[in-house]
Scaffold this active site. Structure first.
Site, PDB file in Angstrom:
ATOM      1  N   TYR A  96      -3.787 -18.482  16.042  1.00 44.16           N
ATOM      2  CA  TYR A  96      -4.097 -17.146  15.536  1.00 44.16           C
ATOM      3  C   TYR A  96      -2.814 -16.326  15.603  1.00 44.16           C
ATOM      4  O   TYR A  96      -1.814 -16.760  16.182  1.00 44.16           O
ATOM      5  CB  TYR A  96      -5.168 -16.492  16.408  1.00 44.16           C
ATOM      6  N   SER A 139      -9.959 -28.021  16.520  1.00 36.85           N
ATOM      7  CA  SER A 139      -8.578 -28.517  16.626  1.00 36.85           C
ATOM      8  C   SER A 139      -8.206 -28.750  18.095  1.00 36.85           C
ATOM      9  O   SER A 139      -7.411 -29.636  18.417  1.00 36.85           O
ATOM     10  CB  SER A 139      -7.593 -27.568  15.944  1.00 36.85           C
ATOM     11  N   ASP A 159     -16.614 -22.996  12.696  1.00 35.26           N
ATOM     12  CA  ASP A 159     -18.070 -23.166  12.622  1.00 35.26           C
ATOM     13  C   ASP A 159     -18.430 -24.277  11.632  1.00 35.26           C
ATOM     14  O   ASP A 159     -19.088 -25.256  11.993  1.00 35.26           O
ATOM     15  CB  ASP A 159     -18.731 -21.846  12.207  1.00 35.26           C
ATOM     16  N   GLN A 165     -10.079 -31.827   5.912  1.00 36.56           N
ATOM     17  CA  GLN A 165     -10.274 -32.047   7.345  1.00 36.56           C
ATOM     18  C   GLN A 165      -9.968 -33.458   7.847  1.00 36.56           C
ATOM     19  O   GLN A 165      -9.347 -33.611   8.904  1.00 36.56           O
ATOM     20  CB  GLN A 165     -11.694 -31.640   7.741  1.00 36.56           C
ATOM     21  N   ARG A 190      -6.031 -24.407  18.347  1.00 41.21           N
ATOM     22  CA  ARG A 190      -6.793 -23.173  18.603  1.00 41.21           C
ATOM     23  C   ARG A 190      -8.298 -23.451  18.541  1.00 41.21           C
ATOM     24  O   ARG A 190      -8.719 -24.589  18.277  1.00 41.21           O
ATOM     25  CB  ARG A 190      -6.395 -22.117  17.582  1.00 41.21           C
ATOM     26  N   GLY A 191      -9.097 -22.384  18.723  1.00 38.85           N
ATOM     27  CA  GLY A 191     -10.527 -22.468  18.446  1.00 38.85           C
ATOM     28  C   GLY A 191     -11.229 -23.560  19.209  1.00 38.85           C
ATOM     29  O   GLY A 191     -11.123 -23.662  20.434  1.00 38.85           O
ATOM     30  N   GLU A 192     -11.944 -24.409  18.488  1.00 41.49           N
ATOM     31  CA  GLU A 192     -12.707 -25.471  19.150  1.00 41.49           C
ATOM     32  C   GLU A 192     -12.399 -26.846  18.572  1.00 41.49           C
ATOM     33  O   GLU A 192     -12.041 -27.775  19.281  1.00 41.49           O
ATOM     34  CB  GLU A 192     -14.209 -25.169  19.047  1.00 41.49           C
TER      35      GLU A 192
END
Ligand code: TRH
Length: 385
Positions: free
Chosen positions: A201, A283, A24, A263, A279-281
């Site tokens: 994860y 990356s 986020d 980052q 993963r996620g968004e």
């Protein structure tokens, strides 16, 4: 009251509630920096968790209510906001991922003479319906305000994904030899070895994969930033932990644990490896710009709501692959996301095709236009109305 507009540059407030992990604030921070650096906007980020932010940007001091980093003002969003006209309201207000902007801020938006451009930035999805909903306006039930829903996406007619204008140049300048010495503490690995990075994860499938690498005929070098999957790696090697700086070897597999970096340096890991597990968004997007084969551990949602999203991304990405490579990639991604057993040899036998497709996909994706640029174009037309 509006933020003073000494110049024509737009003022932008981004609201970010950290749900979990780094995505986020990771996306908001990347967007904020780009709006500041490339579009000259005056940006403030209101974020409710400065500790998570500190991991991505170590200069953030989690004890401060207000500070500045990379030319962006950071406000710790925790206390109720001052009411009404004591608030400075920006020209463009971005609420990230449907976080709820404080009521006092919304009512001050409504009092502003020139109403702000209000955007809800949604999560990324490659699904087809996104095109129909991207930029759809919605009227506030009580105030004379309109909010638009900005959908990042992987196809034409969506908001695209974030890409900084200097990213390709940075990648071209990347000094892999220096990076290996500095980050891993060893010389760059011989090309005969497959270098794999894993950012994921917790994942029960990892044991099967580690065993395949260990027992396989070809040497694999694993690079692993410290994180949620570190415990599983430690257990596999029979170690109490696998913290940054640690290395381990078993059969054909050697592994190195790396420090979590600020980052802007995360991309280097993706550039250094031959294949990236992300993963996620954020990356996931960076892996696409790295133009290397990758495997996505999608953020799991209740009732498997993430599965259509995973398949939609696969449909975009594998569209340019021959059917054998497409099937192998689809099976491998599904297995990594809990559906089936991974077969590394079958998947990686398509390495050359996957590499060609990765480079091709990065050029296709760029045609949608970058997210910040698309957002700025939208805001500019609205602000000047
Ligand atoms: O951390 P993520 O899993 O984040 C999110 C959140 O879970 C969020 O709630 C969810 O909705 C969203 O995913 C889809 O994964 P992501 O998005 O890849 O963010 C990780 C960030 O961490 C990314 O900006 C890169 C950064 N990073 C570093 O800055 N340094 C590092 O060393 C590493 C490994 C990552």
């Amino acid at each position: 009251m509006s933020l003073p507009t000494a110049s024509s540059e737009l003022a932008c407030d981004i609201f970010c509630a950290v749900v979990d992990n780094f995505g986020d604030i990771g996306i908001c921070w990347r967007l904020a920096r780009q709006l500041r650096a490339e579009h000259g906007w005056r940006v403030r980020v209101f974020v409710d968790d400065l500790n998570v932010f500190h991991a991505l940007c170590p200069e953030i001091d989690a004890t401060l209510a207000r500070q500045e980093a990379a030319g962006v003002v950071i406000e710790h969003w925790h206390a109720p906001m001052p009411a009404g006209d004591t608030l400075e309201i920006a020209d463009v207000v971005i609420e990230a991922f449907a976080c709820e902007i404080p009521h006092a801020y919304i009512s001050a938006m409504a009092c502003r003479e020139r109403k702000p451009v209000w955007i809800n930035l949604e999560y990324l999805s490659g699904e087809d319906w996104v095109t129909d909903f991207h930029m759809r306006p919605s009227l506030h039930p009580r105030y004379p305000l309109e909010k638009s829903f900005f959908f990042p996406g992987l196809g034409a007619g969506t908001g695209g994904v974030i890409k900084e204008s200097d990213l390709d140049a940075r990648r071209a300048r990347f000094d892999a030899n220096a990076w290996w010495r500095e980050r891993v503490g060893i010389a760059r690995q011989a090309r005969a070895k497959t270098v794999v990075s894993i950012f994921a994860y917790e994942n029960p499938t990892v044991d099967a994969l580690l065993a395949q690498w260990r027992d396989g005929g070809a040497p694999v070098v694993l690079l692993m930033p410290e994180g949620r999957i570190s415990g599983a790696i430690a257990r596999f090697f029979g170690l109490p932990k696998f913290a940054a700086g640690a290395s381990a070897q078993a059969g054909a597999l050697e592994a190195h644990a790396l420090e979590f970096v600020a980052q802007p340096r995360f991309d280097e890991l993706l550039w250094a490896a031959d294949i990236n597990f992300v993963r996620g968004e954020d990356s996931f997007v960076r892996a696409q710009w790295a133009a290397k084969p990758f495997v996505w551990h999608i953020y799991p949602q209740a009732d498997d709501a993430h599965v259509p999203k995973l398949d939609a991304a696969l449909a975009h990405y594998t569209a340019g692959l021959a059917s054998a490579a497409r099937d192998a990639m689809t099976r491998f991604w599904h297995a990594w996301n809990g559906n089936g057993t991974p077969d590394w040899v079958a998947f990686w036998s398509h390495r050359r095709e996957l590499e060609t497709r990765a480079a091709q996909w990065a050029t296709e994706l760029v045609r949608i236009g970058d997210l910040a640029g698309n957002l700025v174009s939208h805001a500019n037309t609205r602000v000047s109305r």
